[in-house]
Every structure is written in C-alpha cells, then in structure tokens.
Design a protein around this motif. Structure first.
Motif, PDB file in Angstrom:
ATOM      1  N   GLU A 144       0.819  -1.217   0.000  1.00 29.48           N
ATOM      2  CA  GLU A 144       0.000   0.000   0.000  1.00 29.48           C
ATOM      3  C   GLU A 144       0.849   1.262   0.000  1.00 29.48           C
ATOM      4  O   GLU A 144       1.830   1.373   0.725  1.00 29.48           O
ATOM      5  CB  GLU A 144      -0.919  -0.004   1.222  1.00 29.48           C
ATOM      6  CG  GLU A 144      -1.861  -1.185   1.191  1.00 29.48           C
ATOM      7  CD  GLU A 144      -3.104  -0.979   2.026  1.00 29.48           C
ATOM      8  OE1 GLU A 144      -3.436   0.197   2.328  1.00 29.48           O
ATOM      9  OE2 GLU A 144      -3.733  -1.987   2.365  1.00 29.48           O
ATOM     10  N   LEU A 146       0.646   5.675  -0.149  1.00 28.65           N
ATOM     11  CA  LEU A 146      -0.181   6.863   0.040  1.00 28.65           C
ATOM     12  C   LEU A 146       0.487   8.014  -0.708  1.00 28.65           C
ATOM     13  O   LEU A 146       1.666   8.291  -0.501  1.00 28.65           O
ATOM     14  CB  LEU A 146      -0.257   7.220   1.521  1.00 28.65           C
ATOM     15  CG  LEU A 146      -1.117   8.450   1.831  1.00 28.65           C
ATOM     16  CD1 LEU A 146      -2.593   8.113   1.730  1.00 28.65           C
ATOM     17  CD2 LEU A 146      -0.809   9.009   3.203  1.00 28.65           C
ATOM     18  N   TYR A 354       1.574   2.318   5.926  1.00 24.75           N
ATOM     19  CA  TYR A 354       1.825   2.242   4.487  1.00 24.75           C
ATOM     20  C   TYR A 354       3.264   1.789   4.257  1.00 24.75           C
ATOM     21  O   TYR A 354       4.147   2.028   5.084  1.00 24.75           O
ATOM     22  CB  TYR A 354       1.624   3.611   3.831  1.00 24.75           C
ATOM     23  CG  TYR A 354       0.196   4.078   3.857  1.00 24.75           C
ATOM     24  CD1 TYR A 354      -0.737   3.513   2.986  1.00 24.75           C
ATOM     25  CD2 TYR A 354      -0.213   5.072   4.729  1.00 24.75           C
ATOM     26  CE1 TYR A 354      -2.064   3.926   3.013  1.00 24.75           C
ATOM     27  CE2 TYR A 354      -1.529   5.493   4.759  1.00 24.75           C
ATOM     28  CZ  TYR A 354      -2.458   4.912   3.900  1.00 24.75           C
ATOM     29  OH  TYR A 354      -3.752   5.321   3.924  1.00 24.75           O
TER      30      TYR A 354
END
Length: 585
Positions: A144, A146, A354
């Motif tokens: 993940e 961001l 993240y």
RNA sequence: GCGCCCGUAGCUCAGCUGGAUAGAGCAGCGGACUUCUAAUCCGCAGGCCACAGGUUCGAAUCCUGUCGGGCGUACCA
C-alpha cells in the motif's frame, strides 16, 4: 543490420517453449545474471561484490538492441583493455539466452546484443492480447502506498501552479498502480490556522458591505472576486442578520465549504478524485499534543530537543538535527505554527502502516518538508523514514500571457485559475500532457498564447492521431474480413521481418522497462517521451507499410496484430496520464 | 549572506548507475496525398551543452569556483 564488431557470435536463435513467459524485464535480468557470472568465472575474487553488468537499450539501431558497458567499467579493475575484456566475457557466455540472437563488440568495448524476431513478435503479441500490464513487473506486489498532493489551503480556486502538482501527483499515483501498488490519494488541508480566519473575515466584509467594500478587507485577507459570490450565497441562505465576530464560525465554515467545493470541482476538470480529504483540525489538539510530547521526550547531545523561550514560545532545536535553524512550534498564545501539525499529520500517516508514502510539494515547501522529515527521522528512525517516505519537489510554473510574466497570488486575487487555464488552452488533455513533458525539478514557462496557438499541432495530438489512425486500420480490416491471429506461433515472426515492423516491435518491447523505470524514479515526464517515440515509430511504419491487403491475408493479419499491440500500448500509456485515446479525430 | 533547483539549437524542452557522430517539438527552407485519416512522412539548416578549472581511458552528466535565473531563508501555509 550492419555489425561493426570484430567478434560476432551467433547464439541460439531457437524460440524455446517458455519464451511466452519471458517479459522484457526478465530478459534483461537474465542477461545481466549471465554476464555477471561469466565475469566472475573469469576474474573471480578481483571482481567487487557490488559489481553489476547493467544492460540498457542501445542508443542507436546500428549497434543492436541492448547494450552493456561492463567491459569498459572493468578495465581499471582487471587491468586490461576493454575490447579484450569484452572478448573474454563473450567467449565465456556459454549459456544461450532466449530472446537474444547475437552479441557483438563495438566501439571502445561495448557489448551489444540483438533481440531475435521470435521474441520481439511474441512480446508484441502479448501486448496486443493482454496490454501493457501483462508485461510490467509487479514491483508493488499489492503493497500500500499513500500519495499526498495538491493539499492547498481551502481559500480559493486552484491555480496554474496547483495544476502542475495535481497532474504530477495523479500521474505518479497511476504509475504506482500499474506497478502493482495499492494507492490511496490524499489531500491534506489546513483549516484551523490564521488563513481560515482571514478568509472568514474577508467573506464577512463582502457580506456586510452592500457594494464590494474592498477597502475594509483585512491586511493579508483575500481579495478574489469569487468571495463576492459567496457573500451573495451566504445572504440567500442565512439572511442578512449575521455579524462578524459573533458569527465568526458561521463565516469561516461557510467559506471553507465553498472553497472545498470549488477545489473539488476544479480537480474534476482534470479527472482527479481523492480517496480522502484529511483535515488538519482532526489533529488538534490531541494528535498534535502527542507529537509535542514525543519530541519533548527526545534528547540530543545531552539536552532536550524542545525548549521554551522567555516569552513562553515552544521551540524545536532543529539545529541539533542538522537543519539550519531552530523553529517555533507553539506561539506564545498557545497556537501551533504550521510545522507542528505537519509533523503530527505525518506521524498519523506512518501509524497507518503504508509501505510507501509520497509527498508532492512545490519548491516553496522544501524547507518545511526537510524539517518535518528531520523530526520524523528522530522520532521513528532514519532507516524507516528514508525507506518509506519519498518527497517529490517540483519547481514553479511561470505563466506567460501576452508576452509578459504573470505574477500570481491567491490572497491578492491576482492569479490565473486552473479552470481558466484549461478553458484557455481549450482542452484538459493538452494541459495535462504539456505539464508532463518537463521533469518536475525544472522550472517551467507556460506560454498561454503558445499553448493555445499550438494546440492544433500539439505533441499530444501527434500521439492521439497515431491511436486514431490505428483505430481506422482496425475498422478497415474488419470490413475486409481480416483478423489478427488468435495464437502466437513462430510463423507470425517470419511475416514481420521488414525493417519498419522490426523497428516498431523493438520500440514496443522497450516500453515496459521504461515505464517501470519511470515509476521507480517517480518521473512521469518519461511517459510523454515514450509516447512520442512510439507514435513516431508508428507514423513511420504507417507511411511505409500497408496493413490491410486482401491479396496477402497472412501478412495483413500479422501486421494487424502489430497495430493492435501498438494501439493497446498507446492507449494504456495515455491512460496512465489520464489522457483520452480517441478512435477518430 | 546561507540552503535547494535550474542554465543544452532562434523558442520550449529531453538526454536512462559518466561512454559510441549531443536529440525532439515549434519556428525557417525544400520535397511526398488516385492507396488503411497529410493533425502524417522524408530531407536541409541550426549547438565551444552559461563560463573557468579539476577527477577519469572518456564529462552535457561527477567535484570546486564564477556568472545568470527561480524558490526558500516567517511566530503565512
């Protein structure tokens, strides 16, 4: 192809069964691995552990398709001349690599490799059937990320400068996505500072004065005409009985809501949607106080990182962290300066686990960003922060209108908005593409008149036209009853041996690794370079090669496959940029 | 003053861990449409890669300095 090398060794040209699984990235990795093991088998211990035989695209067709400079780099290490070294490496290359048909030694000692037609054709075939994604390595592997960008204060419409950042951020996000990352786009807005109060007061002035009331706008307040419209809306909704100070929150909240709505609608012009709008006020006071406490607990060189001056201000000793100056974090009235919530915000991001966080800022934020990063590094550990947080700083856009530079300031109300820019240029596709033809760290003169004038012969139309032309071929082929092959076979490769076919296939083959590199470096401008090359390659092909030909159905079908690959590749790349790929123009 | 970014063709810009004759678009000049869209293609012209040193077999690329431009150097964000 001419081969100027003294050594010319023909390797195995057979297409192996598992050739279908070979992606361009894998082929290069395999080639590098074989080269390195060859080097180590000859010179053994003399070769440093970190030595790598890097394979890149050859910069001229006459030298082949791929190139390696290992021999030249080894010259100093193994005390031999590069051409002789290259010869030894070549002799030791006893493993034939599928996809490679020949190796030669050229110039001062380059090792050049030629890709075989079977591999090139199968790569095009994969592009045609599965698209670009199929050939891109899954570097993100579902992790993940961001991406924070735009993050402008909700005090007015987005301007030309925000436009560059919006386009950059969106394209970097898309690049990460095609590389296998799961990306969240986040917009952070400061809605609790002094600026919001000034905005509210500016609105109040417009609201309370019947006709404008320019003079009463507070120092540092907002003069934009859009606030006059907000004032009218405010009257329609709340009547005329509001007073400044006593209805302070109403003014501020109303202005903020209007501004955010405005920003969202500006972003939608570029096709950008954020997953989250993160409000600074969510952090105040809890998360910010936590951050202050964490910083206070840190000791550097025997004294605390945080100290209080006589007047009661709270400072952070950034000089202890290698930064040029200490900074006030809490003013004597107890309010925070902007760095403090920024640190708290980043701590919040890190707490969300993240694997990668990208900040995209304008050049004016560099100093703040460095301070924030320094604070994070000492709170969370250097390694972790350096590995996970990447900051992309872009330089400013200077707008040139009527031959003069336009000075911009949101507060004074003198600025060109993103909306005006897109209207002026005449297309969001052109606007996006133009912003992406320069690297982020380069200053940019955006000449409005030129952008408008050039819009009929703009680089983006060159690319879109290639796509539309291919779409036209596909239509014509459909009418003529020609369809591209459903399965790959080596006989297709034999039908695509022409110079222009090969050149196009070579270009297509290089796209995936170039896209991966663009993603890794977070340099989206490389995509426009790739697209321009690809479009030029296709236009050349088109000029010289006839695709739809009912007298030669087999060749037609094979060339049609190549067209499909090219169309798919252009469309997928334009998709990353958020630019349309029209079937007709 | 200090920090960061930039300085490549007339203009706007590319140039991939330092490498093979420095690339593209626009502007200029000259060619190519009875054939899948000429918003295209082909060719010509145009550059001491700001300047000066240094490192290297080799520099537009790395280092130092100078000059020029941008941004920052806020208890604005």
């Amino acid at each position: 192809m001419k081969c100027s090398g003294v050594m010319f060794q023909v390797l195995n040209t057979m297409i192996r069964r598992n050739c279908r699984m070979m992606t361009p990235a894998m082929l290069r990795n395999e080639l590098e691995r074989v080269l390195e093991s060859s080097v180590r088998s000859i010179w053994g211990e003399t070769i440093p552990d970190d030595f790598r035989a890097v394979v890149t695209g050859a910069n001229d067709l006459q030298f082949g398709d791929l190139s390696c400079q290992a021999a030249m780099r080894l010259a100093g290490i193994v005390k031999d001349n590069p051409r002789s070294i290259a010869g030894k490496i070549t002799e030791a290359l006893d493993v034939s690599i599928e996809g490679i048909s020949a190796v030669s030694i050229d110039g001062p000692g380059f090792l050049n490799f030629r890709l075989n037609e079977g591999y090139l054709t199968s790569t095009s075939f994969k592009l045609a059937s599965g698209g670009l994604q199929l050939l891109l390595p899954d570097t993100g592997a579902g992790r993940e990320a961001l991406v924070e960008f735009v993050s402008s204060n909700p005090t007015g419409p987005l301007t030309v400068g925000h436009c560059r950042q919006a386009v950059l951020g969106e394209t970097i996000s898309s690049l990460l996505e095609v590389s296998g990352w799961k990306v969240s786009r986040e917009y952070y807005f400061n809605d609790s500072g002094r600026q919001m109060a000034l905005l509210g007061e500016s609105l109040a002035v417009r609201y309370l004065s019947a006709e404008g009331g320019e003079a009463a706008i507070p120092d540092g307040g907002y003069h934009g005409s859009y606030i006059i419209e907000w004032a009218a809306d405010l009257k329609a909704e709340y009547g005329t009985g509001l007073k400044w100070e006593s209805d302070r929150d109403t003014f501020i909240r109303f202005a903020e809501e209007k501004a955010i709505k405005m920003i969202r609608s500006d972003l939608s012009l570029l096709g950008i949607e954020f997953d989250r709008y993160f409000s600074e006020s969510e952090l105040i006071p809890g998360a910010v106080m936590d951050a202050v406490e964490k910083l206070s607990a840190i000791t550097v060189d025997g004294s605390s990182l945080v100290y209080q001056s006589d007047s009661g201000k709270l400072w952070v000793r950034f000089t202890a962290l290698g930064r040029p100056e200490d900074r006030v974090m809490i003013r004597d009235d107890g309010t925070y300066t902007y760095r403090m919530p920024d640190i708290a915000y980043h701590l919040d991001k890190f707490s969300r686990n993240y694997d990668l966080m990208v900040d995209i800022f304008g050049a004016d934020h560099l100093d703040t960003s460095r301070d924030v990063t320094a604070a994070l590094e000492c709170l969370l550990g250097k390694e972790d922060v350096r590995e996970k947080l990447k900051v992309v700083i872009h330089q400013f856009v200077t707008l040139v209108k009527d031959g003069r530079k336009v000075k911009m300031s949101t507060r004074s109300g003198e600025f060109v908005t993103l909306r005006e820019l897109i209207n002026d240029v005449g297309s969001s596709d052109v606007t996006k593409y133009l912003f992406l033809t320069r690297r982020a760290e380069a200053h940019m003169d955006f000449d409005l008149d030129l952008a408008r004038k050039q819009s009929s012969e703009n680089p983006v139309y060159y690319v879109q036209y290639a796509h539309a032309r291919i779409a036209g071929i596909l239509r014509a082929a459909g009418e003529a009853g020609i369809s591209s092959p459903h399965e790959f076979s080596s006989s297709i490769a034999e039908l695509l041996e022409g110079e222009y076919e090969r050149e196009l296939m070579r270009l297509l083959e290089s796209v995936p690794v170039n896209v991966t590199a663009a993603a890794e470096e977070m340099e989206p401008h490389r995509l426009t370079e790739i697209l321009a090359d690809l479009a030029a390659g296709f236009h050349r092909f088109y000029q010289h090669v006839r695709v739809v030909d009912t007298d030669n159905m087999d060749i037609s079908a094979a060339r049609l496959m190549l067209c499909k690959a090219c169309r798919r590749c252009i469309r997928d790349l334009l998709g990353i940029l958020g630019v349309n790929a029209p079937d007709r123009m």
